[in-house]
Each structure stands twice: as structure tokens, then as C-alpha cells.
Scaffold this motif. Structure first.
Motif, PDB file in Angstrom:
ATOM      1  N   GLY A   1       0.832  -1.187   0.000  1.00  0.00           N
ATOM      2  CA  GLY A   1       0.000   0.000   0.000  1.00  0.00           C
ATOM      3  C   GLY A   1       0.869   1.241   0.000  1.00  0.00           C
ATOM      4  O   GLY A   1       2.094   1.162   0.149  1.00  0.00           O
ATOM      5  N   ALA A   2       0.261   2.378  -0.125  1.00  0.00           N
ATOM      6  CA  ALA A   2       1.028   3.627  -0.195  1.00  0.00           C
ATOM      7  C   ALA A   2       1.689   3.930   1.146  1.00  0.00           C
ATOM      8  O   ALA A   2       1.191   3.557   2.210  1.00  0.00           O
ATOM      9  CB  ALA A   2       0.102   4.774  -0.598  1.00  0.00           C
ATOM     10  N   LYS A   3       2.841   4.575   1.088  1.00  0.00           N
ATOM     11  CA  LYS A   3       3.553   4.955   2.310  1.00  0.00           C
ATOM     12  C   LYS A   3       2.676   5.899   3.134  1.00  0.00           C
ATOM     13  O   LYS A   3       2.132   6.870   2.615  1.00  0.00           O
ATOM     14  CB  LYS A   3       4.853   5.666   1.944  1.00  0.00           C
ATOM     15  N   GLY A   4       2.510   5.572   4.393  1.00  0.00           N
ATOM     16  CA  GLY A   4       1.658   6.367   5.256  1.00  0.00           C
ATOM     17  C   GLY A   4       0.217   5.858   5.307  1.00  0.00           C
ATOM     18  O   GLY A   4      -0.549   6.265   6.175  1.00  0.00           O
ATOM     19  N   SER A   5      -0.142   4.993   4.357  1.00  0.00           N
ATOM     20  CA  SER A   5      -1.484   4.396   4.373  1.00  0.00           C
ATOM     21  C   SER A   5      -1.420   2.909   4.017  1.00  0.00           C
ATOM     22  O   SER A   5      -2.334   2.367   3.406  1.00  0.00           O
ATOM     23  CB  SER A   5      -2.403   5.131   3.399  1.00  0.00           C
TER      24      SER A   5
END
Length: 290
Positions: free
Chosen positions: A246-250
Motif C-alpha cells: 500500500g502507499a507509504k503512510g497508508s
């Protein structure tokens, strides 16, 4: 008409000798009658004997006819009882065989579980020993840093930088091996959303617990774990790097790279804690905290 009387004249013996006697026919007739009576008696006797014999045979036949069903019923009962006993013995033998097989299987599984538990306990002991050693080393370095800080006339910013660095820095010696040993000790544990051990985990809880063994306090959830440490390229991974999906931070999932293109994670409820090939489920990114 008057009858004339003829005077009887006595006959001489000679004359009478030539006259046929009437007694013999009477005797002959009596003999014939006696013979007929004898024959009739013989016939009647024969009939009587035959009748008695027939009655005896009939009685005997009746006795046998009455006895045979009784003997046949007893024999059938004995055969049925013997068959029931044989069937029961076979059923008991089969039941005992099933019980023996179940007991042997249970004993084998118990030995396997005991061996796995022993292996896991040894791995946890090693991890605990490594964690203590790492904690001691961390304390030692903290003392060194405090000493250097006290003697250093540097700025507060330098001190702040050192403090920030200590949040994600762990002992270099043996720390990665300790993390990997801890993770491998949990192989086979269940995946349960929100679980934090010791026998069930979700993905981020397992990663957090592994790094806590070496004194590194990671955030609890995957999104935050994807933002710590230093971002590294997936083509430059090292053992102990934290992988995220998943995306960095999420990010929605995390695991730990263990080398040879493999990673260890609490995958999902159907797999639990497993080792998987990174090629089968490529990560989005990776961070390094050791």
C-alpha cells in the motif's frame, strides 16, 4: 292213502361193509371248515400283526416328526448364537484396532506438538537472551552518548538530532538475527485481527513485537510502520528490512524480509504466520530501522 310199512331187516356185517359211510363226508366237511377257519385266522393274525406294525411305525414316525423340529430349532439357535458371538468378537476387534490407531496417532501428534513447542520455547529463550543483551548494549551506548553530550559544547539541535536518532536505532551486533529468530519462533501461530500474541497475531503486531525484542519501539499499525526508519529500494533489500503493502503512510500490511527473496508475516486467517516468496506478492516499499 295209507303208507305201507316195510319191515326192517337187520343187515349182516358183510353187507354193511359195502355201504358208504355218511360220517366221513361230515368229517371232510368239518376239516374244510377248519381249514377255512385256520386260513381266516391266519389272515386275521397277519392283518393284526401288520396293523400293529403299521401303528408302531406310525407312532415312531410321529415321534420322529415331532422331534426333528425341536432339534432343528436348537441347532438353529446355537448357530445364530455362534454367529452373533463371532460378529460381536469381530466388532470388538475392529473397535479395539480403531482405538489403538487413534491412540497411536494422538501420541504421534503429541510428540510432534511437544517438539514444536520445545523448538519454539528455545527460540524464544534465544530471542529473550538477545533482547537482554541488546538492552544492555543500548544502555551502555546511552551512557556513552550522555557522557559525550555532557562534554560536548554543541548546539541543542545536535542533541535533538541524537535523541531523534535513538528512537529508531538499536544495537547493531546481533540485533537483526534476534528479530529473525523471534519471528521464526512464531511460525504456525494464528492470524487474528487485533491480536498481539503470544500465540495469535495480526501483521503489524507481529512486526512490532519482533523489533521490540531488540529495543526498537515501532508504531502499532501498518500505516505508521511504513513511515519509520529509512526508505530503501526493493532492489537493495537487506535481512531485517520492514516491507509494506500500500502507499507509504497508508499501508494496509507489513512483514519482514528474511533474505533469499522471502519474507515472514502474519498473512491472513487461512495461512497464519508463514514464510512466503516476495515474487508471489511483491511489496510496495520497504523501510530500514536496524
Amino acid at each position: 292213502m295209507e303208507e305201507s310199512l316195510v319191515p326192517l331187516v337187520p343187515m349182516s356185517h358183510t353187507a354193511t361193509a359195502h355201504i358208504r359211510s355218511h360220517r366221513k363226508p361230515r368229517r371232510a366237511g368239518n376239516s374244510s371248515l377248519a381249514m377255512r377257519a385256520g386260513v381266516a385266522g391266519g389272515v386275521l393274525s397277519t392283518l393284526a400283526v401288520a396293523g400293529a406294525s403299521s401303528a408302531a411305525n406310525a407312532a415312531e414316525s410321529t415321534t420322529q416328526t415331532l422331534s426333528l423340529p425341536a432339534l432343528t430349532a436348537d441347532l438353529a439357535a446355537q448357530i445364530a448364537e455362534s454367529a452373533d458371538a463371532t460378529q460381536q468378537a469381530a466388532a470388538n476387534y475392529e473397535l479395539q484396532a480403531e482405538r489403538d490407531a487413534a491412540a497411536a496417532k494422538a501420541a504421534q501428534e503429541a510428540r510432534k506438538d511437544l517438539a514444536e513447542a520445545k523448538q519454539k520455547a528455545e527460540a524464544k529463550e534465544k530471542a529473550e537472551a538477545a533482547r537482554k543483551a541488546a538492552a544492555e548494549a543500548a544502555v551502555s551506548r546511552s551512557v556513552e552518548r550522555a557522557t559525550l553530550s555532557a562534554s560536548d559544547s554543541g548546539s541543542d539541535s545536535d542533541s535533538g538530532s541524537s535523541s531523534a536518532s535513538s528512537q529508531v536505532t538499536a544495537p547493531a551486533s546481533g540485533s537483526v538475527a534476534t528479530v529473525i529468530d523471534f519471528l521464526k519462533a512464531q511460525l504456525g501461530d494464528a492470524y487474528v485481527m487485533g491480536a498481539t500474541g503470544p500465540n495469535a497475531w495480526d501483521c503489524s503486531a507481529l512486526v512490532q513485537a519482533a523489533f521490540k525484542e531488540v529495543g526498537v519501539d515501532l508504531p502499532r499499525v501498518s500505516q505508521d510502520q511504513s513511515t519509520v526508519g529509512t526508505e530503501v529500494s526493493l532492489s537493495n533489500l537487506e535481512v531485517g528490512d520492514i516491507l509494506y503493502w500500500g502507499a507509504k503512510g497508508s499501508a494496509y500490511h507489513t512483514g519482514v524480509y528474511i533474505g533469499d527473496g522471502q519474507y515472514l508475516d502474519a498473512a491472513n486467517p487461512s495461512k497464519g504466520v508463514v514464510i512466503q516468496d516476495l515474487s508471489g506478492y511483491p511489496a510496495t516499499g520497504a523501510v530500514r530501522v536496524l
